[in-house]
Design a protein around this motif. Structure first.
Motif, PDB file in Angstrom:
ATOM      1  N   ILE A  97       0.857  -1.182   0.000  1.00 45.16           N
ATOM      2  CA  ILE A  97       0.000   0.000   0.000  1.00 45.16           C
ATOM      3  C   ILE A  97       0.895   1.234   0.000  1.00 45.16           C
ATOM      4  N   PHE A  98       0.769   2.059  -1.043  1.00 46.53           N
ATOM      5  CA  PHE A  98       1.575   3.269  -1.158  1.00 46.53           C
ATOM      6  C   PHE A  98       0.666   4.488  -1.063  1.00 46.53           C
ATOM      7  N   MET A  99       1.038   5.447  -0.219  1.00 46.48           N
ATOM      8  CA  MET A  99       0.279   6.682  -0.041  1.00 46.48           C
ATOM      9  C   MET A  99       1.222   7.860  -0.246  1.00 46.48           C
ATOM     10  N   ASP A 100       0.845   8.802  -1.116  1.00 49.44           N
ATOM     11  CA  ASP A 100       1.722   9.950  -1.331  1.00 49.44           C
ATOM     12  C   ASP A 100       0.948  11.090  -1.981  1.00 49.44           C
ATOM     13  N   VAL A 101       1.537  12.282  -1.888  1.00 50.18           N
ATOM     14  CA  VAL A 101       1.049  13.414  -2.672  1.00 50.18           C
ATOM     15  C   VAL A 101       1.345  13.107  -4.137  1.00 50.18           C
ATOM     16  N   VAL A 102       0.387  13.381  -5.003  1.00 52.61           N
ATOM     17  CA  VAL A 102       0.603  13.127  -6.435  1.00 52.61           C
ATOM     18  C   VAL A 102       0.505  14.427  -7.219  1.00 52.61           C
ATOM     19  N   SER A 103       1.184  14.443  -8.353  1.00 54.02           N
ATOM     20  CA  SER A 103       1.101  15.579  -9.267  1.00 54.02           C
ATOM     21  C   SER A 103      -0.201  15.490 -10.060  1.00 54.02           C
ATOM     22  N   LEU A 150      -5.453  16.947   0.346  1.00 52.85           N
ATOM     23  CA  LEU A 150      -4.734  17.192   1.597  1.00 52.85           C
ATOM     24  C   LEU A 150      -4.505  18.687   1.777  1.00 52.85           C
ATOM     25  N   TYR A 151      -5.096  19.254   2.826  1.00 54.01           N
ATOM     26  CA  TYR A 151      -4.929  20.678   3.124  1.00 54.01           C
ATOM     27  C   TYR A 151      -3.609  20.896   3.863  1.00 54.01           C
ATOM     28  N   SER A 178      -3.256  19.899  -1.764  1.00 51.35           N
ATOM     29  CA  SER A 178      -2.641  19.006  -2.749  1.00 51.35           C
ATOM     30  C   SER A 178      -3.483  17.758  -2.964  1.00 51.35           C
ATOM     31  N   ASP A 179      -3.188  17.069  -4.056  1.00 50.09           N
ATOM     32  CA  ASP A 179      -3.838  15.794  -4.354  1.00 50.09           C
ATOM     33  C   ASP A 179      -3.031  14.663  -3.733  1.00 50.09           C
ATOM     34  N   ILE A 180      -3.701  13.703  -3.113  1.00 48.77           N
ATOM     35  CA  ILE A 180      -3.027  12.518  -2.590  1.00 48.77           C
ATOM     36  C   ILE A 180      -3.717  11.270  -3.137  1.00 48.77           C
TER      37      ILE A 180
END
Length: 256
Positions: free
Chosen positions: A145-151, A200-201, A246-248
């Motif tokens: 499971i990978f969680m991150d901010v995405v472009s 994500l604020y 941002s988008d996550i």
């Protein structure tokens, strides 16, 4: 000194002193993604789990309440010390600490049931190599499971995101677009099962304070925010004082 070592040293330098700030960060300690992670781990009570790039340990703590054993793995010794201390305070005795880089995991093949990673991949020098390592250390049928901010992917929006990220934190490599993530995961041999998106604020003052961003870089970020197009302002919901959203994404994958 190789480029790899230079980047490794930059990451260690950036995050060492800030370890406690990340432990107390509301952005990192809370979130719907942690709640979702907890639910996803419910069937894994007997599992051995690797938290890759564990940072201050919030995903490790969530996992430790669900699985048998957690290995909290990070490049920063100071981060790991914070995780160890917090684990004691939380009464979690099933977290093991291990230092190292994402691209070369000091674990045997097929030694984990689950691998998780939250807000770490954008610091990795070679995401493809790290994902191949994840596949190697996962058991057949294992889950990652990978969680991150995405472009957002669009060049105009992407250049804003990467620029403010690297001004805030010079160890930043890249926030990948969803399509880049899917390609990297597929190329590594991991099968994508589900993708969940969220927003994500990021409150500006704490966002730069957490990283101890130098004043001249903070000034540059604010100047850029005030100069970008309305399309960028709208997408990231940039506020007058600098806060933005941002988008996550969360990627759930398996090893065949």
């Amino acid at each position: 000194m190789s480029n790899g070592n230079s980047h490794k040293n930059a990451v260690e330098s950036q995050f060492g002193e800030q370890a406690n700030a990340y432990l107390t960060s509301a952005v990192h300690a809370q979130g719907r993604d942690l709640q979702r992670l907890s639910r996803l781990l419910e069937p894994y009570a007997a599992a051995r789990l690797l938290d890759l790039g564990c940072g201050a340990g919030h995903a490790s703590f969530t996992a430790a309440a669900r699985v048998a054993q957690v290995v909290a793995y990070d490049l920063s010794a100071q981060m790991l010390a914070v995780v160890g201390q917090a684990a004691v305070e939380k009464g979690l005795d099933n977290i093991q600490l291990q230092q190292g880089v994402a691209e070369s995991l000091p674990f045997e093949d097929a030694s984990f049931d689950v691998v998780i990673s939250r807000y770490s991949a954008h610091h990795w020098q070679d995401v493809g190599q790290a994902l191949r390592e994840v596949k190697r250390v996962l058991k057949p049928g294992g889950k990652a499971i990978f969680m991150d901010v995405v472009s957002p992917g669009h060049p105009l929006l992407d250049i804003y995101l990467q620029t403010v990220e690297v001004l805030r934190d010079t160890s930043h490599v890249r926030n990948y677009a969803p399509g880049e993530w899917l390609a990297l995961l597929t190329e590594s041999g991991l099968a994508v099962r589900e993708v969940t998106s969220d927003r994500l604020y990021l409150e500006f003052g704490s966002w730069v304070a957490r990283m101890r961003t130098p004043a001249h870089f903070v000034t540059a970020i604010r100047a850029l925010q005030q100069a970008v197009s309305e399309e960028v302002v709208e997408h990231f919901a940039i506020q007058p004082e600098g806060s933005f959203t941002s988008d996550i994404m969360m990627f759930e994958v398996t090893k065949g």
